[in-house]
Design a protein around this motif. Sequence first.
Motif, mmCIF file in Angstrom:
data_model
loop_
_atom_site.group_PDB
_atom_site.id
_atom_site.type_symbol
_atom_site.label_atom_id
_atom_site.label_comp_id
_atom_site.label_asym_id
_atom_site.label_seq_id
_atom_site.Cartn_x
_atom_site.Cartn_y
_atom_site.Cartn_z
ATOM 1 N N ALA A 1 -11.220 23.748 -11.784
ATOM 2 C CA ALA A 1 -11.782 22.828 -10.786
ATOM 3 C C ALA A 1 -11.518 21.375 -11.180
ATOM 4 N N ALA A 2 -11.642 21.075 -12.477
ATOM 5 C CA ALA A 2 -11.404 19.704 -12.949
ATOM 6 C C ALA A 2 -9.947 19.317 -12.731
ATOM 7 N N LEU A 3 -9.083 20.274 -13.011
ATOM 8 C CA LEU A 3 -7.649 20.014 -12.868
ATOM 9 C C LEU A 3 -7.295 19.761 -11.406
ATOM 10 N N GLU A 4 -7.874 20.595 -10.531
ATOM 11 C CA GLU A 4 -7.599 20.430 -9.097
ATOM 12 C C GLU A 4 -8.113 19.077 -8.621
ATOM 13 N N ALA A 5 -9.290 18.675 -9.140
ATOM 14 C CA ALA A 5 -9.853 17.385 -8.741
ATOM 15 C C ALA A 5 -8.920 16.251 -9.146
ATOM 16 N N SER A 6 -8.311 16.372 -10.313
ATOM 17 C CA SER A 6 -7.405 15.311 -10.773
ATOM 18 C C SER A 6 -6.125 15.277 -9.971
ATOM 19 N N ASN A 7 -5.849 16.378 -9.302
ATOM 20 C CA ASN A 7 -4.567 16.495 -8.603
ATOM 21 C C ASN A 7 -4.678 16.269 -7.108
ATOM 22 N N LYS A 8 -5.903 16.056 -6.600
ATOM 23 C CA LYS A 8 -6.088 15.957 -5.145
ATOM 24 C C LYS A 8 -5.395 14.723 -4.592
ATOM 25 N N LYS A 9 -4.794 14.885 -3.448
ATOM 26 C CA LYS A 9 -4.082 13.778 -2.802
ATOM 27 C C LYS A 9 -4.820 13.425 -1.505
ATOM 28 N N ALA A 10 -4.551 12.212 -1.034
ATOM 29 C CA ALA A 10 -5.179 11.793 0.219
ATOM 30 C C ALA A 10 -4.759 12.722 1.349
ATOM 31 N N ASN B 1 0.837 -1.203 0.000
ATOM 32 C CA ASN B 1 0.000 0.000 0.000
ATOM 33 C C ASN B 1 0.876 1.259 0.000
ATOM 34 N N PRO B 2 0.835 2.071 -1.089
ATOM 35 C CA PRO B 2 1.723 3.247 -1.183
ATOM 36 C C PRO B 2 1.581 4.228 -0.019
ATOM 37 N N SER B 3 0.333 4.516 0.433
ATOM 38 C CA SER B 3 0.198 5.510 1.511
ATOM 39 C C SER B 3 0.740 4.962 2.828
ATOM 40 N N THR C 1 4.561 13.571 0.427
ATOM 41 C CA THR C 1 3.787 12.544 -0.265
ATOM 42 C C THR C 1 3.981 12.662 -1.770
ATOM 43 N N PRO C 2 3.934 11.524 -2.483
ATOM 44 C CA PRO C 2 4.263 11.566 -3.909
ATOM 45 C C PRO C 2 3.275 12.380 -4.710
ATOM 46 N N LYS C 3 3.799 13.080 -5.685
ATOM 47 C CA LYS C 3 2.917 13.745 -6.634
ATOM 48 C C LYS C 3 2.416 12.645 -7.577
ATOM 49 N N HIS C 4 1.343 12.945 -8.290
ATOM 50 C CA HIS C 4 0.856 11.967 -9.265
ATOM 51 C C HIS C 4 1.992 11.560 -10.186
ATOM 52 N N ILE D 1 19.417 5.369 2.560
ATOM 53 C CA ILE D 1 18.917 4.005 2.325
ATOM 54 C C ILE D 1 17.392 3.967 2.400
ATOM 55 N N THR D 2 16.798 4.769 3.292
ATOM 56 C CA THR D 2 15.327 4.837 3.353
ATOM 57 C C THR D 2 14.773 5.316 2.012
ATOM 58 N N ALA D 3 15.420 6.334 1.414
ATOM 59 C CA ALA D 3 14.973 6.854 0.110
ATOM 60 C C ALA D 3 15.073 5.763 -0.961
ATOM 61 N N LYS D 4 16.176 5.012 -0.941
ATOM 62 C CA LYS D 4 16.362 3.952 -1.958
ATOM 63 C C LYS D 4 15.337 2.824 -1.776
ATOM 64 N N LEU D 5 15.133 2.404 -0.509
ATOM 65 C CA LEU D 5 14.191 1.305 -0.257
ATOM 66 C C LEU D 5 12.748 1.740 -0.553
ATOM 67 N N LEU D 6 12.413 2.995 -0.225
ATOM 68 C CA LEU D 6 11.065 3.486 -0.533
ATOM 69 C C LEU D 6 10.869 3.537 -2.049
ATOM 70 N N SER D 7 11.916 3.974 -2.776
ATOM 71 C CA SER D 7 11.841 3.999 -4.250
ATOM 72 C C SER D 7 11.582 2.604 -4.799
ATOM 73 N N ASN D 8 12.320 1.612 -4.280
ATOM 74 C CA ASN D 8 12.124 0.219 -4.737
ATOM 75 C C ASN D 8 10.717 -0.266 -4.452
ATOM 76 N N ALA D 9 10.242 0.033 -3.223
ATOM 77 C CA ALA D 9 8.916 -0.444 -2.812
ATOM 78 C C ALA D 9 7.810 0.196 -3.659
ATOM 79 N N LEU D 10 7.925 1.495 -3.921
ATOM 80 C CA LEU D 10 6.901 2.195 -4.719
ATOM 81 C C LEU D 10 6.932 1.746 -6.174
ATOM 82 N N SER D 11 8.117 1.392 -6.658
ATOM 83 C CA SER D 11 8.249 0.985 -8.061
ATOM 84 C C SER D 11 7.680 -0.417 -8.287
ATOM 85 N N SER D 12 7.578 -1.191 -7.200
ATOM 86 C CA SER D 12 7.081 -2.561 -7.381
ATOM 87 C C SER D 12 5.619 -2.696 -6.948
ATOM 88 N N THR D 13 5.009 -1.569 -6.491
ATOM 89 C CA THR D 13 3.585 -1.685 -6.077
ATOM 90 C C THR D 13 2.678 -1.566 -7.278
#
Length: 340
Positions: free
Chosen positions: A215-224, A103-105, A127-130, A328-340
């Motif tokens: 408004a449409a653009l903002e809706a597409s860009n909303k994050k949790a 789960n990315p979040s 938090t990641p941008k789209h 290392i946290t940045a590298k491991l998070l990158s790996n985890a997000l890339s495989s989700t």
Amino acid sequence: MSSSIDKRAQILLKTLVEHYISDGQPIGSRTLLQHSGLDVSPATIRNVMSDLEQLGFIASPHTSAGRIPTQKGYRLFVDSLLTVKPLESQIVQQLKSGLASPNPSELITNAADMLSQLTQFAGLVMTPKHKRIAFKHLEFLTLSDKRILVIIVTSDGNVQNRIILTEKKFSASELTQAGNYFNAHFSGHTFEEVQQKLHAELKQMQNDMNQLMTAALEASNKKADEDGVVIAGERNLLQVDDLSTNVASLRKLFEIFERRTSLMQLLDNSQHADGIQIFIGGESGYLPLDECSMITAPYEADGQVVGTLGVIGPTRMAYERVIPIVDITAKLLSNALSST
């Protein structure tokens, strides 16, 4: 920068900073003589210390004969003199297991928690941008007077439905016209590119149609997480001696955590940098404390930089340990997000 002082002065400055980080006490020339490994007289040590003080790398607190590093001294230390230690294998293992969620979040929250736990300072993750996915087609449908459903089809075949609220009612033909405009002008572009183009256009055009497109653009860009940054362990900073005695400054720091906007700016800027960034004291322009440092690193998903993570702690922190934890946290998070 290190060439501004000779090798002997560099060794003494490195010894002084390491000892000060370790025990927090001003360092006298006798201690430096014992631990520097240099075969010189006490008088020579005192002369070099005096030179370093004149150059602004160290300072003498009024209550002591010893010296402490200045912000300039720390900067030279982290840029040129620091020896980063490899992380212990059990810590790497701890990070790997903490960043094993599909789960990315959850990954983002876990990363902030792990940074905080392992350093005992404040860990934070932007938090990641789209992911930069182009959209293929967009459609607006009326749900009620001021509620509109936006159907977004992305180039990878993903369909997203968003509901937006508008200040006025739009007719079916206006909505069709808006959808046609979007599809004709922006199909095949990423939301980020559309945002940049629209920003320029919106300055000149201020009618209802543009209000709808924005408004449409903002809706597409909303994050949790609307704040865009997850912070863990900021209360750890209350346990740090150098900070806990400075109540006014700590209050300022907690205001920043509450506001988060300036942290977002700092992390956003760090995202465009390569690798580890170290901000000491007031260098960043965002942290109010000279006694605070921030170490950041960008992280990726599928080869694209999508965010930044980091640690905020006292300037007197064990950089040689915190830097690899962030890295290392940045590298491991990158790996985890890339495989989700």
